[in-house]
Design a protein around this motif. Structure first.
Motif, PDB file in Angstrom:
ATOM      1  N   ASP A 128     -12.085   1.702   8.311  1.00 30.01           N
ATOM      2  CA  ASP A 128     -11.806   1.399   6.905  1.00 30.01           C
ATOM      3  C   ASP A 128     -11.008   2.510   6.231  1.00 30.01           C
ATOM      4  O   ASP A 128     -10.297   2.263   5.259  1.00 30.01           O
ATOM      5  CB  ASP A 128     -13.108   1.154   6.148  1.00 30.01           C
ATOM      6  CG  ASP A 128     -14.086   2.311   6.249  1.00 30.01           C
ATOM      7  OD1 ASP A 128     -14.476   2.649   7.390  1.00 30.01           O
ATOM      8  OD2 ASP A 128     -14.441   2.897   5.217  1.00 30.01           O
ATOM      9  N   TYR A 129     -11.102   3.750   6.725  1.00 29.11           N
ATOM     10  CA  TYR A 129     -10.298   4.841   6.171  1.00 29.11           C
ATOM     11  C   TYR A 129      -8.806   4.578   6.349  1.00 29.11           C
ATOM     12  O   TYR A 129      -7.978   5.162   5.651  1.00 29.11           O
ATOM     13  CB  TYR A 129     -10.618   6.165   6.875  1.00 29.11           C
ATOM     14  CG  TYR A 129     -11.957   6.798   6.560  1.00 29.11           C
ATOM     15  CD1 TYR A 129     -12.869   6.200   5.703  1.00 29.11           C
ATOM     16  CD2 TYR A 129     -12.295   8.017   7.131  1.00 29.11           C
ATOM     17  CE1 TYR A 129     -14.092   6.793   5.443  1.00 29.11           C
ATOM     18  CE2 TYR A 129     -13.525   8.625   6.869  1.00 29.11           C
ATOM     19  CZ  TYR A 129     -14.418   8.012   6.031  1.00 29.11           C
ATOM     20  OH  TYR A 129     -15.630   8.611   5.774  1.00 29.11           O
ATOM     21  N   GLN A 130      -8.446   3.735   7.331  1.00 27.98           N
ATOM     22  CA  GLN A 130      -7.042   3.540   7.671  1.00 27.98           C
ATOM     23  C   GLN A 130      -6.554   2.120   7.378  1.00 27.98           C
ATOM     24  O   GLN A 130      -5.628   1.621   8.018  1.00 27.98           O
ATOM     25  CB  GLN A 130      -6.811   3.859   9.153  1.00 27.98           C
ATOM     26  CG  GLN A 130      -7.154   5.294   9.516  1.00 27.98           C
ATOM     27  CD  GLN A 130      -6.868   5.587  10.972  1.00 27.98           C
ATOM     28  OE1 GLN A 130      -5.728   5.756  11.376  1.00 27.98           O
ATOM     29  NE2 GLN A 130      -7.932   5.637  11.776  1.00 27.98           N
ATOM     30  N   SER A 131      -7.148   1.473   6.391  1.00 22.83           N
ATOM     31  CA  SER A 131      -6.700   0.145   5.982  1.00 22.83           C
ATOM     32  C   SER A 131      -5.493   0.294   5.059  1.00 22.83           C
ATOM     33  O   SER A 131      -5.630   0.671   3.895  1.00 22.83           O
ATOM     34  CB  SER A 131      -7.833  -0.593   5.263  1.00 22.83           C
ATOM     35  OG  SER A 131      -7.397  -1.851   4.810  1.00 22.83           O
ATOM     36  N   ILE A 132      -4.290  -0.010   5.577  1.00 26.43           N
ATOM     37  CA  ILE A 132      -3.064   0.334   4.842  1.00 26.43           C
ATOM     38  C   ILE A 132      -2.079  -0.834   4.739  1.00 26.43           C
ATOM     39  O   ILE A 132      -0.911  -0.621   4.421  1.00 26.43           O
ATOM     40  CB  ILE A 132      -2.350   1.535   5.498  1.00 26.43           C
ATOM     41  CG1 ILE A 132      -2.013   1.244   6.964  1.00 26.43           C
ATOM     42  CG2 ILE A 132      -3.202   2.790   5.375  1.00 26.43           C
ATOM     43  CD1 ILE A 132      -1.171   2.312   7.634  1.00 26.43           C
ATOM     44  N   TYR A 133      -2.550  -2.058   4.978  1.00 29.80           N
ATOM     45  CA  TYR A 133      -1.627  -3.183   4.979  1.00 29.80           C
ATOM     46  C   TYR A 133      -1.974  -4.236   3.935  1.00 29.80           C
ATOM     47  O   TYR A 133      -1.755  -5.424   4.145  1.00 29.80           O
ATOM     48  CB  TYR A 133      -1.562  -3.811   6.375  1.00 29.80           C
ATOM     49  CG  TYR A 133      -0.759  -2.999   7.351  1.00 29.80           C
ATOM     50  CD1 TYR A 133       0.626  -3.059   7.359  1.00 29.80           C
ATOM     51  CD2 TYR A 133      -1.388  -2.137   8.242  1.00 29.80           C
ATOM     52  CE1 TYR A 133       1.370  -2.303   8.247  1.00 29.80           C
ATOM     53  CE2 TYR A 133      -0.657  -1.367   9.130  1.00 29.80           C
ATOM     54  CZ  TYR A 133       0.729  -1.456   9.129  1.00 29.80           C
ATOM     55  OH  TYR A 133       1.465  -0.688  10.002  1.00 29.80           O
ATOM     56  N   ARG A 134      -2.465  -3.805   2.807  1.00 30.37           N
ATOM     57  CA  ARG A 134      -2.769  -4.770   1.754  1.00 30.37           C
ATOM     58  C   ARG A 134      -1.513  -5.512   1.313  1.00 30.37           C
ATOM     59  O   ARG A 134      -1.563  -6.688   0.953  1.00 30.37           O
ATOM     60  CB  ARG A 134      -3.404  -4.044   0.564  1.00 30.37           C
ATOM     61  CG  ARG A 134      -3.959  -4.991  -0.487  1.00 30.37           C
ATOM     62  CD  ARG A 134      -4.552  -4.223  -1.642  1.00 30.37           C
ATOM     63  NE  ARG A 134      -5.095  -5.119  -2.648  1.00 30.37           N
ATOM     64  CZ  ARG A 134      -5.439  -4.726  -3.865  1.00 30.37           C
ATOM     65  NH1 ARG A 134      -5.310  -3.464  -4.209  1.00 30.37           N
ATOM     66  NH2 ARG A 134      -5.916  -5.585  -4.730  1.00 30.37           N
ATOM     67  N   PHE A 135      -0.362  -4.829   1.341  1.00 31.31           N
ATOM     68  CA  PHE A 135       0.888  -5.447   0.903  1.00 31.31           C
ATOM     69  C   PHE A 135       1.252  -6.670   1.746  1.00 31.31           C
ATOM     70  O   PHE A 135       1.995  -7.544   1.303  1.00 31.31           O
ATOM     71  CB  PHE A 135       2.036  -4.434   0.929  1.00 31.31           C
ATOM     72  CG  PHE A 135       2.458  -4.000   2.304  1.00 31.31           C
ATOM     73  CD1 PHE A 135       3.428  -4.696   2.997  1.00 31.31           C
ATOM     74  CD2 PHE A 135       1.887  -2.893   2.908  1.00 31.31           C
ATOM     75  CE1 PHE A 135       3.814  -4.304   4.273  1.00 31.31           C
ATOM     76  CE2 PHE A 135       2.260  -2.493   4.179  1.00 31.31           C
ATOM     77  CZ  PHE A 135       3.233  -3.204   4.865  1.00 31.31           C
ATOM     78  N   SER A 136       0.720  -6.749   2.970  1.00 33.32           N
ATOM     79  CA  SER A 136       1.002  -7.915   3.819  1.00 33.32           C
ATOM     80  C   SER A 136      -0.105  -8.961   3.735  1.00 33.32           C
ATOM     81  O   SER A 136      -0.070  -9.948   4.463  1.00 33.32           O
ATOM     82  CB  SER A 136       1.208  -7.482   5.274  1.00 33.32           C
ATOM     83  OG  SER A 136      -0.004  -7.009   5.833  1.00 33.32           O
TER      84      SER A 136
END
Length: 481
Positions: A256-264
Motif C-alpha cells: 500500500d505504500y507504493q500505490s501510485i496509479y490512481r490516475f489510471s
C-alpha cells in the motif's frame, strides 16, 4: 518443463507465504523480495503440492513485469496482464471485438479544450483560478495539468463503474458542477466515437470478460496477482468471477505504500479491504528488506506514514548507511546535476536519475550530455533516466531525484483540481497522499544514497518535511557541496 530445484528460502516471512494454504494477502515492502517469494510459491505448488503449471494463473500490472516473471519462471505457467487475460477469455468464448486506439481519450480531451465555448473557457479559468486569458492558459503547464485531471476523472469513473447517482451534488459548488458537465461532454464524445468505430477500450475488454468467464472453460486452481495495490473495481470483479467459477485459491501481493496509479483508475481501498471480498484470508507481511539501509527505511517509513490510510509495517534491514539522503540545493540546476554525477560516478556506475515528469530532464542537461530513449550519456557513461512511475521495481546504488521544487509540476505536483476528484471518489485521502507515495517509491529505489535536487530558494513541501525527519532520525543534515 525444466527440472525444478529445491526452494531458495531467504527468511521465515517468505517461507510462511510459500507454505501458506489459504487465501492470502502478502504485504511486501519495497526491496523485500516480493518477486522472489512469488516465484518460490509457484515452485512449491508445482514440486510439493503437485499442481500442474497450467493450473496456475499469474497476473501482473505491466507487460514489462509479466515478461520479467515469465522469463524467471520458465515453467509454462500462464502469466498475463489483466488486459491479456481478458483477451484470452473473450477469444475462448469466441467473442469478436476490435480494440480502439489507446490515445483516443487524450485526443478528444485535447480537441474539446482547444475548441470549447466561451462559457466553458470561463468555467475552466474560474475552476483553476487561472488569472490570465484562455489563449495564455492553453500554452501553460496548468493546461497540461487540467488535461491530466480530466483523464484521471474519466479513468476513475470507467474503471470503478461509477453511476450518475453516485455524484454528491449537494456537496458541489456551482463551478464544480459546470466542470463536471464539461467532463461528461468529453466522456460522451469518447463513447460515441468508440461506438461509431464498433471498438472496445481495455476497460471494456475487462468488463466484457467478466461476463464471459463461465463460457471460457478456465481450470485454474491458484490465482496469484502481483502489484495488487494498483487494482480497480472492474479488475476485482473479473478476479471474483474467476475465483467463484474455478473454486481456486487466491494470493495477492502488493504494498500500500507504493500505490501510485490512481490516475489510471486504481483504488487503494481494494487492497486495504481485501478480506471483505474473499473468504478466509490470511495476511502476511514480508518484513525483511534487502535493498535499502535501515536508516533510509526509517526515514522513508516516517515520511509515508503521514498518510493515515497506510498499513503499519515493521521493516528491518541488515544494511546500514550513515548518510543515506543528500540534499542538493542549487542556484544553477545544470551545474549542480553535473557536479553530483562527477562525484557519484567516481564510486559507482550504478546510477539512476528520476523525476516526477518526463520532460524535467531537459532542464538539467546541456551539450555535455546525450539523451535518447531514457538513456543519458555523460562522460562516456550510460545513465538510466525514468519518471518515478516507470522506476517501480527497479533499483540502483545511487539515485538522483530532480525537480523537488515548489511548482505546479514540481514534486509534489500541485494540481488543485484533484479536490473535485476527492469529492466524487471518496478515498479519504489527505493532500498530496498519492504524491507522497510516489516520492516514497523514488526514495526506496536506492541501495545506498539518494540525492535530492531542488531550487535553493524554492524547495517543495516534501523537501522541508524530509529535512525535519532526517534531522530527528540522524541528528544532522548532509548537503552536497
Amino acid at each position: 518443463m525444466q527440472e525444478i530445484t529445491k526452494l531458495d528460502m531467504i527468511d521465515k516471512f517468505q517461507e510462511n507465504v510459500v507454505k501458506c494454504d489459504s487465501n492470502l494477502l502478502v504485504i511486501a515492502g519495497a526491496g523485500s523480495g516480493k518477486t522472489f517469494t512469488m516465484l518460490n510459491k509457484i515452485k512449491y505448488l508445482i514440486t510439493t503440492k503437485n499442481i500442474l503449471p497450467e493450473e496456475i494463473l499469474v497476473i501482473s500490472f505491466t507487460n514489462a513485469s509479466v515478461n520479467d516473471i515469465t522469463l524467471k519462471l520458465n515453467y509454462g505457467v500462464d502469466c498475463f496482464t489483466f488486459h491479456k487475460l481478458a483477451i484470452k477469455i473473450l477469444n475462448a468464448s469466441h467473442i469478436n471485438y476490435q480494440i480502439t486506439n489507446a490515445n483516443l481519450l487524450n485526443f478528444i480531451i485535447n480537441e474539446c479544450i482547444y475548441t470549447c465555448t466561451i462559457e466553458e473557457q470561463k468555467h475552466i479559468l474560474k475552476f483553476l483560478k487561472y488569472p490570465e486569458k484562455f489563449s495564455n492558459f492553453i500554452k501553460s503547464p496548468e493546461c497540461n495539468a487540467f488535461k491530466k485531471f480530466v483523464a484521471t476523472f474519466i479513468n476513475l469513473w470507467k474503471t470503478n463503474d461509477y453511476k450518475f447517482e453516485n455524484i454528491p451534488l449537494k456537496k458541489l459548488k456551482t463551478n464544480e458542477k459546470n466542470i463536471l458537465l464539461f467532463i461528461f461532454k468529453i466522456y460522451s464524445i469518447y463513447i460515441e466515437e468508440k461506438n461509431s468505430q464498433n471498438k472496445l477500450d481495455f476497460d471494456d475488454l475487462i468488463k466484457l470478460a467478466s461476463l464471459k468467464v463461465k463460457e471460457s472453460s478456465l481450470k485454474y486452481k491458484y490465482l496469484i496477482i502481483d502489484e495488487f495495490q494498483d487494482t480497480s473495481l472492474i479488475r476485482l470483479n473479473l478476479l471474483k468471477q474467476i475465483f467463484n467459477y474455478t473454486h481456486s485459491q487466491i494470493i495477492v501481493v502488493g504494498d500500500d505504500y507504493q500505490s501510485i496509479y490512481r490516475f489510471s483508475g486504481c483504488d487503494l481501498n481494494i487492497f486495504l479491504n481485501f478480506a471483505n471480498y474473499f473468504p478466509n484470508v490470511k495476511n502476511i507481511t514480508l518484513q525483511n528488506v534487502y535493498r535499502n539501509s535501515q536508516e533510509l527505511i526509517d526515514i522513508a517509513t516516517t515520511f509515508i506514514t503521514k498518510n493515515p490510510r497506510q498499513i503499519s509495517k515493521n521493516l528491518k534491514s541488515q544494511k546500514h548507511s550513515l548518510n543515506p539522503i543528500i540534499f542538493a540545493p542549487y542556484n544553477n540546476k545544470i551545474n549542480c546535476f553535473k557536479n553530483i554525477l562527477n562525484t557519484v560516478l567516481n564510486t559507482t556506475k550504478d546510477v539512476m536519475v528520476l523525476s516526477r515528469n518526463n520532460r524535467d530532464i531537459y532542464d538539467y542537461i546541456d551539450n555535455d550530455f546525450e539523451y535518447q530513449d531514457n538513456i543519458l550519456i555523460y562522460q562516456d557513461t550510460k545513465i538510466k533516466f525514468y519518471t518515478v512511475h516507470k522506476s517501480k521495481g527497479l533499483e540502483a546504488e545511487a539515485v538522483i531525484i530532480l525537480n523537488c521544487n515548489d511548482d505546479i509540476l514540481g514534486f509534489p505536483n500541485k494540481i488543485e483540481s484533484n479536490k473535485l476528484i476527492n469529492k466524487i471518489f471518496p478515498f479519504s485521502e489527505i493532500k498530496f497522499a498519492e504524491e507522497r507515495r510516489l516520492f516514497y517509491v523514488a526514495l526506496t529505489r536506492a541501495k545506498n544514497k539518494v540525492y535530492l535536487l531542488y531550487d535553493k530558494y524554492n524547495p517543495s513541501c516534501f523537501i522541508k518535511e524530509l529535512k525535519k525527519i532526517v534531522k530527528s532520525k540522524l541528528n544532522s543534515l548532509v548537503y552536497f557541496k
